[in-house]
Scaffold this motif. Structure first.
Motif, PDB file in Angstrom:
ATOM      1  N   ARG A  92       0.847  -1.189   0.000  1.00 19.91           N
ATOM      2  CA  ARG A  92       0.000   0.000   0.000  1.00 19.91           C
ATOM      3  C   ARG A  92       0.877   1.231   0.000  1.00 19.91           C
ATOM      4  O   ARG A  92       1.737   1.388   0.855  1.00 19.91           O
ATOM      5  CB  ARG A  92      -0.868  -0.020   1.262  1.00 19.91           C
ATOM      6  N   ARG A  93       0.659   2.097  -0.973  1.00 18.11           N
ATOM      7  CA  ARG A  93       1.377   3.368  -1.069  1.00 18.11           C
ATOM      8  C   ARG A  93       0.388   4.496  -0.777  1.00 18.11           C
ATOM      9  O   ARG A  93      -0.633   4.612  -1.440  1.00 18.11           O
ATOM     10  CB  ARG A  93       1.962   3.559  -2.457  1.00 18.11           C
ATOM     11  N   GLN A  94       0.705   5.301   0.215  1.00 14.27           N
ATOM     12  CA  GLN A  94      -0.117   6.463   0.524  1.00 14.27           C
ATOM     13  C   GLN A  94       0.344   7.590  -0.385  1.00 14.27           C
ATOM     14  O   GLN A  94       1.349   8.229  -0.129  1.00 14.27           O
ATOM     15  CB  GLN A  94       0.038   6.861   1.992  1.00 14.27           C
ATOM     16  N   ILE A  95      -0.375   7.823  -1.466  1.00  9.49           N
ATOM     17  CA  ILE A  95       0.018   8.837  -2.438  1.00  9.49           C
ATOM     18  C   ILE A  95      -0.186  10.230  -1.858  1.00  9.49           C
ATOM     19  O   ILE A  95       0.691  11.089  -1.938  1.00  9.49           O
ATOM     20  CB  ILE A  95      -0.772   8.677  -3.755  1.00  9.49           C
ATOM     21  N   PHE A  96      -1.363  10.457  -1.277  1.00  9.35           N
ATOM     22  CA  PHE A  96      -1.653  11.776  -0.725  1.00  9.35           C
ATOM     23  C   PHE A  96      -2.698  11.658   0.373  1.00  9.35           C
ATOM     24  O   PHE A  96      -3.708  10.973   0.194  1.00  9.35           O
ATOM     25  CB  PHE A  96      -2.189  12.719  -1.817  1.00  9.35           C
ATOM     26  N   ALA A  97      -2.456  12.325   1.481  1.00 13.01           N
ATOM     27  CA  ALA A  97      -3.438  12.426   2.563  1.00 13.01           C
ATOM     28  C   ALA A  97      -2.996  13.541   3.492  1.00 13.01           C
ATOM     29  O   ALA A  97      -1.822  13.625   3.842  1.00 13.01           O
ATOM     30  CB  ALA A  97      -3.547  11.118   3.334  1.00 13.01           C
ATOM     31  N   ARG A  98      -3.937  14.390   3.830  1.00  9.39           N
ATOM     32  CA  ARG A  98      -3.689  15.458   4.796  1.00  9.39           C
ATOM     33  C   ARG A  98      -4.937  15.657   5.617  1.00  9.39           C
ATOM     34  O   ARG A  98      -6.042  15.588   5.088  1.00  9.39           O
ATOM     35  CB  ARG A  98      -3.352  16.760   4.078  1.00  9.39           C
TER      36      ARG A  98
END
Length: 187
Positions: A98-104
């Motif tokens: 699992r790659r977290q591409i974007f999260a804020r």
């Protein structure tokens, strides 16, 4: 990649303990809320074992977070996320990556990329979908997704918007790895 995964796991272990202690919860409190064994949580927090995807989803849900939100808190975050800085996590039970591409926390959309090995199957509980809505697009390979008893067979380029919260099984019944992107938003 291996050291990045190892670093993510160490940060995740520290973050889980911090989230639990910040709420004033004992191991037993978190175990009851997440429906995960107390001994398992203790071993995860001490870095003795790696949590599975299902365990992480249950723990995140107990904290009122998405899996991405929990991983983001473990990693920290910035508006610009370079490819080399996108956190990777491998499920020890299925070897899915699992790659977290974007999260804020201040942005309503999260992007995740998953690579599911041939023969791998992951079932996530309905509770993990209660606080979110998501769309999945298959990028490579074949993916069978079973949502609330309905079977969807996806080919590259196919996209599926998830319905109301239900148990979902992701299964790679093909001979090659499959890769998909998930866009999700918190409700």
């Amino acid at each position: 990649m291996s050291s990045l995964i190892d670093d993510t796991e160490a940060r995740l272990a520290r973050r889980l303990k911090l989230e639990r202690e910040a709420r004033g919860w004992s191991l037993a409190d978190l175990a009851a809320r997440a429906e995960v064994g107390k001994a398992t949580i203790s071993k995860i927090e001490r870095g003795e074992i790696s949590p599975t995807a299902v365990t992480l989803v249950r723990l995140a849900n107990a904290f009122g977070l998405t899996l991405a939100g929990l991983l983001l808190r473990a990693e920290g975050g910035d508006r610009l996320v370079r490819a080399t800085d996108q956190p990777l996590w491998r499920d020890p039970a299925t070897a899915y990556l699992r790659r977290q591409i974007f999260a804020r926390p201040d942005h309503p959309v999260e992007l995740v990329e998953v690579e599911l090995p041939p023969g791998a199957r992951v079932t996530l509980p309905a509770s993990s979908y209660a606080p979110i809505r998501q769309v999945l697009q298959l990028r490579r390979g074949e993916l069978t997704l079973i949502e609330d008893g309905t079977r969807h067979e996806l080919k590259p380029g196919d996209a599926l918007g998830f319905g109301p919260p239900a148990e979902v099984t992701f299964a790679n019944e093909g001979a090659a790895p499959c890769r998909y992107i998930v866009a999700l938003t918190r409700l």
